[in-house]
Design a protein around this motif. Structure first.
Motif, PDB file in Angstrom:
ATOM      1  N   ARG A  63       0.850  -1.198   0.000  1.00 49.93           N
ATOM      2  CA  ARG A  63       0.000   0.000   0.000  1.00 49.93           C
ATOM      3  C   ARG A  63       0.883   1.244   0.000  1.00 49.93           C
ATOM      4  O   ARG A  63       2.109   1.150   0.104  1.00 49.93           O
ATOM      5  CB  ARG A  63      -0.908  -0.004   1.227  1.00 49.93           C
ATOM      6  CG  ARG A  63      -0.152  -0.001   2.546  1.00 49.93           C
ATOM      7  CD  ARG A  63      -1.086  -0.102   3.733  1.00 49.93           C
ATOM      8  NE  ARG A  63      -0.385  -0.050   4.997  1.00 49.93           N
ATOM      9  CZ  ARG A  63      -0.448  -0.994   5.926  1.00 49.93           C
ATOM     10  NH1 ARG A  63      -1.180  -2.082   5.737  1.00 49.93           N
ATOM     11  NH2 ARG A  63       0.203  -0.855   7.074  1.00 49.93           N
ATOM     12  N   PHE A  64       0.232   2.396  -0.110  1.00 49.87           N
ATOM     13  CA  PHE A  64       0.958   3.662   0.011  1.00 49.87           C
ATOM     14  C   PHE A  64       1.050   4.024   1.492  1.00 49.87           C
ATOM     15  O   PHE A  64       0.039   4.072   2.202  1.00 49.87           O
ATOM     16  CB  PHE A  64       0.230   4.765  -0.745  1.00 49.87           C
ATOM     17  CG  PHE A  64       0.830   6.127  -0.559  1.00 49.87           C
ATOM     18  CD1 PHE A  64       1.871   6.554  -1.376  1.00 49.87           C
ATOM     19  CD2 PHE A  64       0.381   6.973   0.439  1.00 49.87           C
ATOM     20  CE1 PHE A  64       2.447   7.815  -1.208  1.00 49.87           C
ATOM     21  CE2 PHE A  64       0.948   8.232   0.623  1.00 49.87           C
ATOM     22  CZ  PHE A  64       1.982   8.643  -0.204  1.00 49.87           C
ATOM     23  N   ASN A  65       2.256   4.288   1.973  1.00 48.59           N
ATOM     24  CA  ASN A  65       2.490   4.748   3.343  1.00 48.59           C
ATOM     25  C   ASN A  65       3.509   5.881   3.304  1.00 48.59           C
ATOM     26  O   ASN A  65       4.597   5.711   2.720  1.00 48.59           O
ATOM     27  CB  ASN A  65       3.064   3.626   4.220  1.00 48.59           C
ATOM     28  CG  ASN A  65       2.185   2.409   4.282  1.00 48.59           C
ATOM     29  OD1 ASN A  65       1.252   2.343   5.055  1.00 48.59           O
ATOM     30  ND2 ASN A  65       2.483   1.420   3.446  1.00 48.59           N
ATOM     31  N   ARG A  66       3.178   6.986   3.892  1.00 51.92           N
ATOM     32  CA  ARG A  66       4.163   8.073   3.977  1.00 51.92           C
ATOM     33  C   ARG A  66       3.940   8.843   5.274  1.00 51.92           C
ATOM     34  O   ARG A  66       2.798   9.191   5.620  1.00 51.92           O
ATOM     35  CB  ARG A  66       4.056   9.004   2.785  1.00 51.92           C
ATOM     36  CG  ARG A  66       5.059  10.170   2.859  1.00 51.92           C
ATOM     37  CD  ARG A  66       5.266  10.819   1.517  1.00 51.92           C
ATOM     38  NE  ARG A  66       5.858   9.868   0.572  1.00 51.92           N
ATOM     39  CZ  ARG A  66       6.154  10.193  -0.681  1.00 51.92           C
ATOM     40  NH1 ARG A  66       5.917  11.403  -1.131  1.00 51.92           N
ATOM     41  NH2 ARG A  66       6.689   9.299  -1.485  1.00 51.92           N
ATOM     42  N   MET A  67       5.046   9.077   5.977  1.00 58.22           N
ATOM     43  CA  MET A  67       4.974   9.807   7.240  1.00 58.22           C
ATOM     44  C   MET A  67       5.197  11.303   6.989  1.00 58.22           C
ATOM     45  O   MET A  67       6.102  11.699   6.241  1.00 58.22           O
ATOM     46  CB  MET A  67       6.023   9.273   8.214  1.00 58.22           C
ATOM     47  CG  MET A  67       5.799   9.750   9.662  1.00 58.22           C
ATOM     48  SD  MET A  67       6.639  11.299  10.005  1.00 58.22           S
ATOM     49  CE  MET A  67       8.339  10.751  10.036  1.00 58.22           C
ATOM     50  N   TYR A  68       4.342  12.129   7.604  1.00 60.15           N
ATOM     51  CA  TYR A  68       4.434  13.582   7.475  1.00 60.15           C
ATOM     52  C   TYR A  68       4.622  14.197   8.854  1.00 60.15           C
ATOM     53  O   TYR A  68       4.129  13.669   9.864  1.00 60.15           O
ATOM     54  CB  TYR A  68       3.173  14.152   6.832  1.00 60.15           C
ATOM     55  CG  TYR A  68       3.012  13.770   5.378  1.00 60.15           C
ATOM     56  CD1 TYR A  68       3.492  14.586   4.360  1.00 60.15           C
ATOM     57  CD2 TYR A  68       2.385  12.580   5.022  1.00 60.15           C
ATOM     58  CE1 TYR A  68       3.361  14.237   3.027  1.00 60.15           C
ATOM     59  CE2 TYR A  68       2.244  12.214   3.692  1.00 60.15           C
ATOM     60  CZ  TYR A  68       2.732  13.047   2.703  1.00 60.15           C
ATOM     61  OH  TYR A  68       2.599  12.688   1.387  1.00 60.15           O
ATOM     62  N   LYS A  69       5.306  15.321   8.887  1.00 64.79           N
ATOM     63  CA  LYS A  69       5.474  16.081  10.117  1.00 64.79           C
ATOM     64  C   LYS A  69       4.603  17.333  10.030  1.00 64.79           C
ATOM     65  O   LYS A  69       4.898  18.242   9.244  1.00 64.79           O
ATOM     66  CB  LYS A  69       6.934  16.466  10.313  1.00 64.79           C
ATOM     67  CG  LYS A  69       7.863  15.264  10.486  1.00 64.79           C
ATOM     68  CD  LYS A  69       9.318  15.724  10.631  1.00 64.79           C
ATOM     69  CE  LYS A  69      10.248  14.539  10.794  1.00 64.79           C
ATOM     70  NZ  LYS A  69      11.680  14.968  10.922  1.00 64.79           N
ATOM     71  N   PHE A  70       3.525  17.340  10.824  1.00 66.08           N
ATOM     72  CA  PHE A  70       2.611  18.480  10.823  1.00 66.08           C
ATOM     73  C   PHE A  70       3.125  19.511  11.833  1.00 66.08           C
ATOM     74  O   PHE A  70       3.104  19.280  13.045  1.00 66.08           O
ATOM     75  CB  PHE A  70       1.197  18.043  11.194  1.00 66.08           C
ATOM     76  CG  PHE A  70       0.567  17.108  10.190  1.00 66.08           C
ATOM     77  CD1 PHE A  70       0.972  17.093   8.873  1.00 66.08           C
ATOM     78  CD2 PHE A  70      -0.460  16.249  10.582  1.00 66.08           C
ATOM     79  CE1 PHE A  70       0.400  16.235   7.953  1.00 66.08           C
ATOM     80  CE2 PHE A  70      -1.054  15.393   9.670  1.00 66.08           C
ATOM     81  CZ  PHE A  70      -0.627  15.380   8.363  1.00 66.08           C
TER      82      PHE A  70
END
Length: 325
Positions: A266-273
């Protein structure tokens, strides 16, 4: 009812009628057990699942009506005794079915039992209408209709929500439309609700999703059964507001119907908000190529989950305008 009596007069002695009656009872028990425990509707969406549940009412409507005819005509039971006998038999059968499910590893459901009661009551109302005249007949018919409307109300609402979801597409969730909100739920230890935006989110005047995340493995916001065909769009985007002064690490997960529930598929991406408002855009080309051993099918998309992995402390985030462009 008169036609049934004329047909049954050809069976001869009461003993022959009783034999036929026992055969019919056995057939009803086997057939309805098959419907309850074995048969499943072909679809795998929320609509089909709710329709499968509502089927309990339809099954017990036909079962109670058939039992009434059987007891009345084959066992010569007076109508005044048919109704309590059938009501008791159907409730015993429905309750027994739920207990059997508990013994074979499935969860018994009071909701299913309630639908059994609705269907049984509707069948008895139809039976009484066949024996009545004038206003009483119409009251019984209206009662049966009302009971089955209650039984089928959930799949009907879901079907309407699916139509509204299609009309709103490419918006996946804006948290102003209550029908779209029906396809949003909290994941793991999170809790969500549609609320006015926080005052600090300037220039934003529509409802947003407030996501309260509590310590857990993957608390988040889950958009399930999204409109499946994303092939005519190039970007997945959403707005987020972080009211805290600390950076929030959040993972965006996107999957299609063929997803095998493994992380690399699957698509997984970590973001820093960062603190405050921000707009996130994700190229659908990157979503398509995300699975390690295949391409994601953008015509058969399934779900979006925005979550935090192994959160150790409580926090709140706000989301809005989850959509495609």
């Amino acid at each position: 009812m008169v036609r049934y009596r004329l047909l049954l007069t050809r069976l001869g002695q009461p003993r022959e009628k009783r034999r036929l009656g026992y055969f019919v009872l056995a057939l009803l028990a086997v057939f309805n057990s098959w419907l309850l425990f074995v048969y499943h509707l072909p679809g795998h969406t929320l609509f089909w699942y709710t329709l499968q549940d509502a089927g309990h009412g339809l099954i017990f409507l036909t079962l109670s009506l058939a039992l009434c005819v059987c007891l009345h005509l084959l066992f010569s039971t007076p109508p005044t005794r048919v109704v309590p006998w059938v009501f008791g038999l159907c409730l015993a059968f429905g309750g027994g079915a739920e207990l059997v499910q508990a013994l074979v590893g499935r969860s018994p459901s009071w909701g299913d039992f309630w639908l059994d009661v609705l269907g049984t009551s509707a069948g008895l109302s139809l039976y009484l209408s066949s024996l009545s005249n004038g206003p009483v007949r119409w009251v019984c018919l209206l009662l049966a209709f009302a009971l089955m409307w209650i039984d089928l109300s959930t799949p009907l609402r879901v079907h309407w929500a699916e139509n509204q979801r299609q009309k709103q597409f490419p918006v996946l969730a804006d948290f102003d439309n209550r029908w779209l909100n029906g396809f949003v739920r909290a994941a793991d230890t999170a809790r969500w609700q549609a609320v006015p935006p926080p005052v600090a989110w300037r220039g934003h005047d529509s409802n947003v999703a407030r996501l309260d995340q509590f310590p857990g493995d993957w608390p988040g916001l889950h958009l399930f059964e999204v409109e499946p065909d994303w092939s005519n769009y190039t970007v997945f985007s959403f707005d987020v507001f972080n009211p805290s002064q600390a950076v929030a690490r959040v993972t965006v997960r996107i999957s299609d119907i063929a997803h095998n529930h493994m992380y690399p598929d699957r698509f997984n991406r970590m973001y820093k908000f960062k603190p405050g408002a921000q707009h996130i855009e994700i190229s659908l080309d990157k979503v398509r190529s995300a699975p390690r051993t295949r391409e994601m099918d953008l015509t058969r998309m399934k779900a979006v989950i925005i979550y935090t992995y192994r959160l150790n402390e409580e926090r709140t985030l706000y989301f809005d305008n989850i959509q495609l462009r």
